[in-house]
Design a protein around this motif. Structure first.
Motif, PDB file in Angstrom:
ATOM      1  N   GLU A 164       6.260   2.522   5.406  1.00 18.94           N
ATOM      2  CA  GLU A 164       6.124   2.224   3.979  1.00 18.94           C
ATOM      3  C   GLU A 164       6.346   3.503   3.175  1.00 18.94           C
ATOM      4  O   GLU A 164       5.638   4.488   3.360  1.00 18.94           O
ATOM      5  CB  GLU A 164       4.731   1.656   3.684  1.00 18.94           C
ATOM      6  CG  GLU A 164       4.474   0.316   4.365  1.00 18.94           C
ATOM      7  CD  GLU A 164       3.023  -0.089   4.328  1.00 18.94           C
ATOM      8  OE1 GLU A 164       2.708  -1.168   3.806  1.00 18.94           O
ATOM      9  OE2 GLU A 164       2.183   0.702   4.842  1.00 18.94           O
ATOM     10  N   ASP A 165       7.329   3.453   2.278  1.00 17.09           N
ATOM     11  CA  ASP A 165       7.651   4.600   1.423  1.00 17.09           C
ATOM     12  C   ASP A 165       7.250   4.280  -0.005  1.00 17.09           C
ATOM     13  O   ASP A 165       7.703   3.274  -0.582  1.00 17.09           O
ATOM     14  CB  ASP A 165       9.148   4.908   1.501  1.00 17.09           C
ATOM     15  CG  ASP A 165       9.584   5.919   0.452  1.00 17.09           C
ATOM     16  OD1 ASP A 165       8.822   6.867   0.202  1.00 17.09           O
ATOM     17  OD2 ASP A 165      10.682   5.754  -0.117  1.00 17.09           O
ATOM     18  N   ILE A 216      -1.131   0.651  -3.789  1.00 18.68           N
ATOM     19  CA  ILE A 216      -0.444   1.792  -4.392  1.00 18.68           C
ATOM     20  C   ILE A 216      -1.455   2.872  -4.763  1.00 18.68           C
ATOM     21  O   ILE A 216      -1.247   4.064  -4.494  1.00 18.68           O
ATOM     22  CB  ILE A 216       0.373   1.352  -5.621  1.00 18.68           C
ATOM     23  CG1 ILE A 216       1.478   0.369  -5.197  1.00 18.68           C
ATOM     24  CG2 ILE A 216       0.971   2.556  -6.332  1.00 18.68           C
ATOM     25  CD1 ILE A 216       2.288  -0.186  -6.347  1.00 18.68           C
ATOM     26  N   ASP A 217      -2.577   2.479  -5.345  1.00 14.30           N
ATOM     27  CA  ASP A 217      -3.598   3.458  -5.716  1.00 14.30           C
ATOM     28  C   ASP A 217      -4.223   4.106  -4.477  1.00 14.30           C
ATOM     29  O   ASP A 217      -4.651   5.262  -4.525  1.00 14.30           O
ATOM     30  CB  ASP A 217      -4.701   2.794  -6.542  1.00 14.30           C
ATOM     31  CG  ASP A 217      -4.200   2.348  -7.910  1.00 14.30           C
ATOM     32  OD1 ASP A 217      -3.194   2.914  -8.375  1.00 14.30           O
ATOM     33  OD2 ASP A 217      -4.804   1.440  -8.496  1.00 14.30           O
ATOM     34  N   ARG A 218      -4.252   3.370  -3.374  1.00 13.05           N
ATOM     35  CA  ARG A 218      -4.884   3.883  -2.161  1.00 13.05           C
ATOM     36  C   ARG A 218      -3.962   4.823  -1.388  1.00 13.05           C
ATOM     37  O   ARG A 218      -4.405   5.859  -0.886  1.00 13.05           O
ATOM     38  CB  ARG A 218      -5.305   2.717  -1.269  1.00 13.05           C
ATOM     39  CG  ARG A 218      -6.182   3.123  -0.087  1.00 13.05           C
ATOM     40  CD  ARG A 218      -6.433   1.944   0.842  1.00 13.05           C
ATOM     41  NE  ARG A 218      -6.807   0.743   0.129  1.00 13.05           N
ATOM     42  CZ  ARG A 218      -6.924  -0.457   0.708  1.00 13.05           C
ATOM     43  NH1 ARG A 218      -6.652  -0.586   2.006  1.00 13.05           N
ATOM     44  NH2 ARG A 218      -7.264  -1.509   0.002  1.00 13.05           N
ATOM     45  N   TYR A 219      -2.689   4.460  -1.274  1.00 13.82           N
ATOM     46  CA  TYR A 219      -1.781   5.208  -0.399  1.00 13.82           C
ATOM     47  C   TYR A 219      -0.788   6.091  -1.155  1.00 13.82           C
ATOM     48  O   TYR A 219      -0.061   6.854  -0.516  1.00 13.82           O
ATOM     49  CB  TYR A 219      -1.010   4.236   0.504  1.00 13.82           C
ATOM     50  CG  TYR A 219      -1.883   3.581   1.550  1.00 13.82           C
ATOM     51  CD1 TYR A 219      -2.252   4.259   2.706  1.00 13.82           C
ATOM     52  CD2 TYR A 219      -2.358   2.289   1.362  1.00 13.82           C
ATOM     53  CE1 TYR A 219      -3.063   3.662   3.657  1.00 13.82           C
ATOM     54  CE2 TYR A 219      -3.175   1.676   2.307  1.00 13.82           C
ATOM     55  CZ  TYR A 219      -3.526   2.370   3.451  1.00 13.82           C
ATOM     56  OH  TYR A 219      -4.329   1.778   4.385  1.00 13.82           O
ATOM     57  N   ALA A 229       2.814   3.088   9.835  1.00 16.13           N
ATOM     58  CA  ALA A 229       1.746   2.175  10.274  1.00 16.13           C
ATOM     59  C   ALA A 229       0.418   2.489   9.594  1.00 16.13           C
ATOM     60  O   ALA A 229      -0.651   2.211  10.144  1.00 16.13           O
ATOM     61  CB  ALA A 229       1.599   2.181  11.787  1.00 16.13           C
ATOM     62  N   ARG A 230       0.466   3.096   8.431  1.00 13.00           N
ATOM     63  CA  ARG A 230      -0.713   3.463   7.646  1.00 13.00           C
ATOM     64  C   ARG A 230      -1.672   4.357   8.414  1.00 13.00           C
ATOM     65  O   ARG A 230      -2.846   4.491   8.048  1.00 13.00           O
ATOM     66  CB  ARG A 230      -1.456   2.203   7.146  1.00 13.00           C
ATOM     67  CG  ARG A 230      -0.599   1.357   6.222  1.00 13.00           C
ATOM     68  CD  ARG A 230      -1.366   0.220   5.599  1.00 13.00           C
ATOM     69  NE  ARG A 230      -0.456  -0.630   4.836  1.00 13.00           N
ATOM     70  CZ  ARG A 230      -0.782  -1.806   4.329  1.00 13.00           C
ATOM     71  NH1 ARG A 230      -2.024  -2.277   4.500  1.00 13.00           N
ATOM     72  NH2 ARG A 230       0.101  -2.520   3.663  1.00 13.00           N
ATOM     73  N   ILE A 407      -2.816  -1.886  11.935  1.00 11.93           N
ATOM     74  CA  ILE A 407      -1.576  -2.645  12.052  1.00 11.93           C
ATOM     75  C   ILE A 407      -1.217  -2.745  13.521  1.00 11.93           C
ATOM     76  O   ILE A 407      -0.963  -1.743  14.190  1.00 11.93           O
ATOM     77  CB  ILE A 407      -0.456  -1.988  11.239  1.00 11.93           C
ATOM     78  CG1 ILE A 407      -0.786  -2.082   9.745  1.00 11.93           C
ATOM     79  CG2 ILE A 407       0.891  -2.645  11.533  1.00 11.93           C
ATOM     80  CD1 ILE A 407       0.193  -1.360   8.852  1.00 11.93           C
ATOM     81  N   GLU A 408      -1.189  -3.969  14.026  1.00  8.24           N
ATOM     82  CA  GLU A 408      -0.952  -4.204  15.442  1.00  8.24           C
ATOM     83  C   GLU A 408       0.535  -4.298  15.763  1.00  8.24           C
ATOM     84  O   GLU A 408       0.997  -3.789  16.774  1.00  8.24           O
ATOM     85  CB  GLU A 408      -1.653  -5.496  15.867  1.00  8.24           C
ATOM     86  CG  GLU A 408      -1.664  -5.750  17.350  1.00  8.24           C
ATOM     87  CD  GLU A 408      -2.581  -4.796  18.094  1.00  8.24           C
ATOM     88  OE1 GLU A 408      -2.286  -4.506  19.263  1.00  8.24           O
ATOM     89  OE2 GLU A 408      -3.572  -4.335  17.510  1.00  8.24           O
ATOM     90  N   ASN A 409       1.295  -4.962  14.893  1.00 12.24           N
ATOM     91  CA  ASN A 409       2.725  -5.124  15.119  1.00 12.24           C
ATOM     92  C   ASN A 409       3.364  -5.588  13.818  1.00 12.24           C
ATOM     93  O   ASN A 409       2.672  -5.869  12.833  1.00 12.24           O
ATOM     94  CB  ASN A 409       2.992  -6.127  16.246  1.00 12.24           C
ATOM     95  CG  ASN A 409       4.304  -5.848  16.971  1.00 12.24           C
ATOM     96  OD1 ASN A 409       5.152  -5.111  16.486  1.00 12.24           O
ATOM     97  ND2 ASN A 409       4.490  -6.456  18.129  1.00 12.24           N
ATOM     98  N   ALA A 410       4.685  -5.691  13.816  1.00  6.47           N
ATOM     99  CA  ALA A 410       5.414  -6.133  12.630  1.00  6.47           C
ATOM    100  C   ALA A 410       6.727  -6.772  13.067  1.00  6.47           C
ATOM    101  O   ALA A 410       7.186  -6.580  14.199  1.00  6.47           O
ATOM    102  CB  ALA A 410       5.669  -4.967  11.672  1.00  6.47           C
TER     103      ALA A 410
END
Length: 464
Positions: A164-165, A216-219, A229-230, A407-410
């Motif tokens: 995630e960008d 957005i505010d968190r990351y 994967a956060r 996050i386990e998978n995507a």
């Protein structure tokens, strides 16, 4: 490395020797000999590195598992003997002998393949891998063993990494994150699920106002912010190492996603299938979040803050090919700090449950070979006029472990036309009629079963 250790121990010995022994030209040789005698310099010494989870497919005779070995001795290694100890069953196997194609040199670390048999039922088992001999002699390594977590699965897992960008057109550093995300998605198309989230810019005005709400505010307190994967905030234009670290954390939860336009071409119907390669821990619960993304977004009025002097410098000579756009003077307007003609990819248009999964998608209590499904819909897609090419819309599905938020998978897919046949994963085929024999607890039975009630090819059967 071994010489450094030997020298350090020799110095320590020299320091603690009585004065009448530590003085004189022969004291250093004496300290070295003492260090060698206490095991600082072995001849036949090989130690394995712990590899974490090892996946073995049930039904296979054996699986060649990659393990790294380091030669800590001063002799080249041509063979090792090893044993396995299964901690649950308290059973030992071996010794086995592995002959190396090329000698393992002094101080060298190399990956080798060790054949390991799968278990008789799905699940995890701790196995002690112990190197007993090196070149036919006793292994002098102080830690010549490693613990392996052997996971017997019904199919090999496929881990995809969510990248995630977070970016903004007003941020002149953000091209770094945009380039890094585009590059990793290009390099690993089967293993990366990329999402680009825009913060307070011209794109954020034309996507859903609730996209990534709260995230957005968190990351993205500051941008650029590229999260793998956060779990890892990656830096720079090359995030390959961060991707590989996350990829190595292999999951045992497989998932696939399929998406189709409805008959009016305005809504996207989404279906996700989740199947464990082996049974999760009892009570473990998963949930799914979704993102609709679009690539190829552009507008003649858009301007991205950038820096020609920065991105055309030697500091970026090894950057991915995507950086060439920001190093090209022809793309700059209004001086050397803004570019035009950008094309934005993987842009988050709308999202559902991307905090920790949708409530109605929660899944638990899996059985062997069971596929659980979840469906959702993205409605009114035509209102997003920023999407010029509908063929570049994708749906990303993300599997969360609800207890930890991990996050386990995507998975990701394009959107097929209404009424066309999608590429259905094997998960769906196995959902209707699992092949093989299972007991009433969902464990697969190998060999001839004892009399009782079993599930045979999906049907309850009494075996006498």
């Amino acid at each position: 490395m071994k010489r450094t250790i030997l020298t350090a121990v020799s110095l320590l010995i020299l320091f603690v020797l009585p004065p009448h022994l530590s003085a004189g030209p022969q004291s250093w040789q004496q300290a070295q000999k003492i260090a060698e005698r206490i095991g600082c310099w072995a001849k036949n010494s090989v130690a394995p590195m712990t590899s974490g989870n090892v996946f073995l497919k049930m039904g296979d005779k054996e699986t060649a598992v990659p393990l790294k070995l380091t030669n800590w001795g001063d002799t080249e290694v041509t063979s090792i003997s090893y044993t396995f100890y299964y901690t649950d069953k308290q059973v030992s196997e071996g010794p086995f002998v592995l002959h190396l194609d090329q000698p393992l040199k002094d101080g060298e670390t190399r990956e080798v393949k060790i054949p390991i048999k799968p278990g008789r039922k799905l699940g995890k088992e701790e196995v002690l891998f112990n190197i007993t001999q090196v070149n036919g002699q006793y292994n002098e390594a102080s830690a010549g063993y490693a613990y392996l977590t052997c996971c017997t699965v019904n199919k090999m897992p496929h881990k995809r990494v969510l990248v995630e960008d977070y970016a903004g057109m007003w941020c002149w550093h953000c091209p770094i994150g945009l380039v890094a995300t585009d590059a990793i998605a290009r390099m690993y198309p089967d293993d990366v699920v990329a999402v680009s989230v825009h913060k307070i810019d011209d794109i954020s005005k034309v996507v859903s106002r609730w996209v990534y709400e709260g995230l957005i505010d968190r990351y993205a307190v500051t941008v650029p912010a590229v999260w793998v994967a956060r779990d890892n905030k990656a830096a720079g234009f090359d995030i390959t190492d961060a991707f590989k670290i996350e990829k190595s954390k292999v999951t045992y939860m497989n998932m696939e996603v399929d998406a189709e336009w409805d008959e009016n071409g305005n809504n996207i119907r989404v279906k996700t299938q989740v199947e464990p390669c082996m049974l999760p821990d009892e009570g473990e619960t998963f949930a799914i979040g979704y993102v609709m993304t679009a690539s190829g977004l552009s507008d003649d009025k858009w301007r991205q803050e950038s820096s020609y002097s920065e991105y055309s410098s030697d500091s970026y000579k090894d950057a991915p090919e995507e950086m060439k756009f920001y190093a090209d003077a022809a793309n700059y307007v209004e001086g050397w700090s803004k570019v035009k003609g950008m094309v934005y990819n993987h842009v988050a248009i709308e999202s559902q449950g991307m905090d920790n999964g949708l409530e109605d998608s929660k899944m638990t209590d899996f059985r062997a070979d069971e596929v659980k499904t979840h469906s959702t819909t993205f409605e009114g897609v035509n209102k997003y006029s920023v999407i010029r090419d509908r063929s570049k819309i994708e749906i990303a599905a993300v599997l969360f472990t609800t207890k930890t938020g991990k996050i386990e998978n995507a998975a990701r897919c394009s959107v097929r036309n209404h009424g066309t046949t999608g590429i259905r994963p094997n998960l769906v085929q196995e959902q209707k009629k699992p092949e093989g024999i299972y007991d009433m607890q969902g464990r697969k039975v190998n060999g001839k079963p004892t009399p009782g009630i079993y599930i045979v090819n999906g049907k309850k059967t009494v075996i006498r």
